[in-house]
Design an enzyme around this catalytic site. Structure first.
Site, mmCIF file in Angstrom:
data_model
loop_
_atom_site.group_PDB
_atom_site.id
_atom_site.type_symbol
_atom_site.label_atom_id
_atom_site.label_comp_id
_atom_site.label_asym_id
_atom_site.label_seq_id
_atom_site.Cartn_x
_atom_site.Cartn_y
_atom_site.Cartn_z
ATOM 1 N N LYS A 120 -85.935 12.614 -7.523
ATOM 2 C CA LYS A 120 -87.311 12.120 -7.456
ATOM 3 C C LYS A 120 -87.630 11.396 -8.761
ATOM 4 C CE LYS A 120 -89.224 15.467 -4.194
ATOM 5 N NZ LYS A 120 -90.312 16.460 -3.949
ATOM 6 N N HIS B 212 -91.307 10.666 -13.684
ATOM 7 C CA HIS B 212 -92.551 9.901 -13.836
ATOM 8 C C HIS B 212 -93.209 10.146 -15.192
ATOM 9 C CE1 HIS B 212 -94.685 13.633 -13.047
ATOM 10 N NE2 HIS B 212 -94.030 13.767 -11.917
ATOM 11 N N HIS C 87 -93.626 13.617 -16.602
ATOM 12 C CA HIS C 87 -92.449 14.201 -17.236
ATOM 13 C C HIS C 87 -92.279 13.675 -18.659
ATOM 14 C CE1 HIS C 87 -91.156 14.749 -12.883
ATOM 15 N NE2 HIS C 87 -91.206 15.972 -13.371
#
Length: 591
Positions: free
Chosen positions: A152, A155, A158
């Protein structure tokens, strides 16, 4: 305030405006005379108008309590007596004592401040360790941060978790604590069923080896899109994950391959941020333990079963709603695996405090987690804290909306290299443009991220964060390089024993005063778990450095003038450099 959302209750350093050495001298003298613990005086000292520090004598009487510090005297008379006695206990050449409105007022002589700050510029290192130990003594802090989900997007959230968590780890270590850092990967769940099924259809082993994170993401997106038109893919994904949970050899081998390549790729990016982990864990490690915990709760009657067989914990009485712990198909969820992870960490590491650095939207999740740990008999759950942060808006690169942290760092480096090449007069001090652009670009991203209080959202603006002027990372790096240049160009040998009596200019005294506050800045940053405290201090320091550089010439000045100025700028440089390193940045000597 919820018990486990961090509030600054563990330590207090309310006075952050003066060299710690003088605060401690004042606290010791007042405490001895008033029969009050010096630590209580330290907490009561505050900045006040018309003096460097003050303390309310009524607070001292209250703190003395049964010790009878007031002696039964009227407060005004007690204040007058205390002023005389404390003044006699302190060196008037360092600290002047007076009284006003039942307040003890303290003023530090500028000459004493200069001597204390420049003669022993590393004193703060010893004192923050003392502060960090506090009443609780040495502690082991476990800090979980970054924690991306494999396949995933890595982003912006993070990024924030990585930068904030890395800073807190360094800050705890600087204060003398043992730190254990954990990157808790999202490496389990139905998405790996989709990934496993999708890789057979869209995967390319060469592309996977070249850029595993990006390729797995592309496969995941393509598989999700295909599943919208082909329901059988979703069923296949469930079967794949069920086989994975059962330990099937083929599915497990493919999952392990994905995970290993992803972790190796993450490590390269983390190294650019100066972030390293003691432990790279993942949800996959706790599937069995989580199931055992939920089964125990079921046997003990502490969960509710829905008609479809799913299990819930009812936390409504605590204002936390109902929490699903096990799905109808028997698989565990994120929160049950979190319970297993926390229990395992306490058993293995024996932490005194565990911090989860995660976005503010996860506040409810952590409240539920901590409450269920307590319900399961784990009193140490009171030492677990969620360190929340706000969101980043508007982060994008020339490629479009940011998905990968690597893209953010690459873009910052490339944009900074363009700026350096376009400004040879100001930024032409190095031939290694790529290395310098990497360091400054990273500083731009990190300082922008940490500049405001962490709980606040902020808007990302490439043009603003890359400016060498203003409250930016490049400005801090440029100031450090300027200070290095002064020492290099002046050819003056720095001597900590030099005569400081010629250091009298207002710009010099103001810079000394700011340098003297570094110790308390780090203490307060730890108290609040707040990186912005250090960032704002470093910006203030750099601004005053610029003012001082403009008027305090070192080169070609008489030795009695040049020597103390050189020592001042050296101390400013080492202070600024140390602060940058705590942020995970590499200070530059030339740019």
């Amino acid at each position: 305030t919820h018990t486990h959302t961090h509030t600054p209750t563990r330590w207090s350093s309310k006075c952050r405006t003066m060299a710690g050495v003088f605060r401690r001298k004042i606290a010791a003298a007042v405490g001895q005379v008033a029969k009050v613990e010096a630590s209580a005086v330290l907490h009561a000292l505050k900045r006040t108008k018309g003096a460097d520090l003050s303390v309310s004598t009524s607070k001292l009487v209250a703190a003395a309590g049964a010790a009878g510090g007031g002696g039964g005297l009227p407060l005004t008379e007690f204040t007058d007596n205390l002023t005389s006695a404390v003044g006699a206990a302190l060196d008037p050449a360092e600290i002047r004592v007076s009284a006003r409105n039942n307040q003890l007022m303290f003023d530090v002589e500028p000459r004493a401040l200069v001597e204390a700050t420049l003669r022993d510029p590393d004193a703060w290192r010893r004192q923050i360790a003392v502060h960090g130990q506090g009443k609780a003594g040495h502690r082991t802090a476990l800090i979980e941060f970054s924690s991306p989900n494999i396949a995933k997007p890595f982003h912006a959230g993070h990024l924030r978790s990585t930068v904030i968590g890395g800073y807190l780890a360094r800050l705890y270590a600087a204060h003398g604590h043992t730190v254990h850092t954990v990157n808790y990967l999202g490496d389990w769940g139905k998405q790996f069923g989709l990934l496993g099924v999708g890789f057979k259809r869209y995967g390319d082993r060469d592309a996977l080896a070249a850029d595993p994170i990006r390729h797995l993401f592309d496969v995941y997106v393509a598989t999700n899109q295909a599943a919208e038109d082909d329901p059988s893919l979703d069923a296949d994904a469930r079967r794949f994950f069920a086989a994975l949970e059962a330990g099937a050899e083929t599915e497990t081998a493919l999952w392990q391959h994905f995970r290993d390549l992803s972790v190796a790729s993450y490590e390269t990016t983390y190294a650019r941020l100066g972030v390293y982990f003691d432990e790279v864990a993942g949800e996959s490690m706790y599937s069995t333990a989580a199931a055992d915990i939920v089964t125990t709760m079921e046997v003990e009657g502490r969960v509710e079963e829905e008609a479809n067989g799913a299990l819930l914990a009812d936390l409504a009485a605590h204002g936390l709603g109902k929490v699903m712990l096990r799905k109808a198909d028997g698989t565990t969820l994120y929160i049950s695996r979190d319970m297993a992870a926390a229990t395992d960490r306490h058993t293995r590491i024996g932490f005194d405090e565990m911090l989860y650095v995660a976005g503010a939207p996860q506040t409810l999740h952590f409240k539920q987690l901590f409450k269920m740990l307590r319900m399961n008999g784990h009193d140490w759950s009171s030492t677990c804290h969620h360190v929340p942060f706000g969101a980043i808006r508007g982060m994008s690169t020339r490629k479009g909306t940011v998905v990968f942290l690597q893209d953010i760092l690459d873009e910052a480096r490339d944009r900074m290299a363009t700026i350096i090449r376009a400004n040879p007069a100001k930024l032409g001090g190095t031939d290694d443009i790529d290395t310098v652009a990497e360091a400054i670009g990273l500083a731009a991203v990190v300082v922008q991220d940490l500049k405001a209080r962490r709980i606040k959202d902020y808007t990302f603006d490439w043009n603003r964060i890359l400016k060498v002027e203003g409250d930016t990372g490049p400005f801090l790096m440029y100031t450090h390089a300027r200070l290095c240049s002064i020492e290099r160009v002046s050819m003056v040998m720095v001597d900590p024993r030099c005569d400081l009596t010629h250091l009298v200019e207002p710009e010099a005294i103001a810079l000394v005063e700011i340098i003297s506050r570094y110790e308390e800045t780090l203490n307060y940053s730890l108290d609040e778990l707040e990186p912005a405290v250090l960032i704002q201090y470093l910006i203030t320091l750099a601004r005053q450095c610029s003012k001082a550089i403009a008027v305090l010439r070192v080169k070609d000045s008489p030795p009695e003038v040049a020597l103390p100025r050189a020592l001042l700028f050296r101390t400013a440089r080492t202070t600024l450099g140390d602060g940058l390193r705590l942020l995970g940045l590499t200070p530059l000597e030339r740019m």
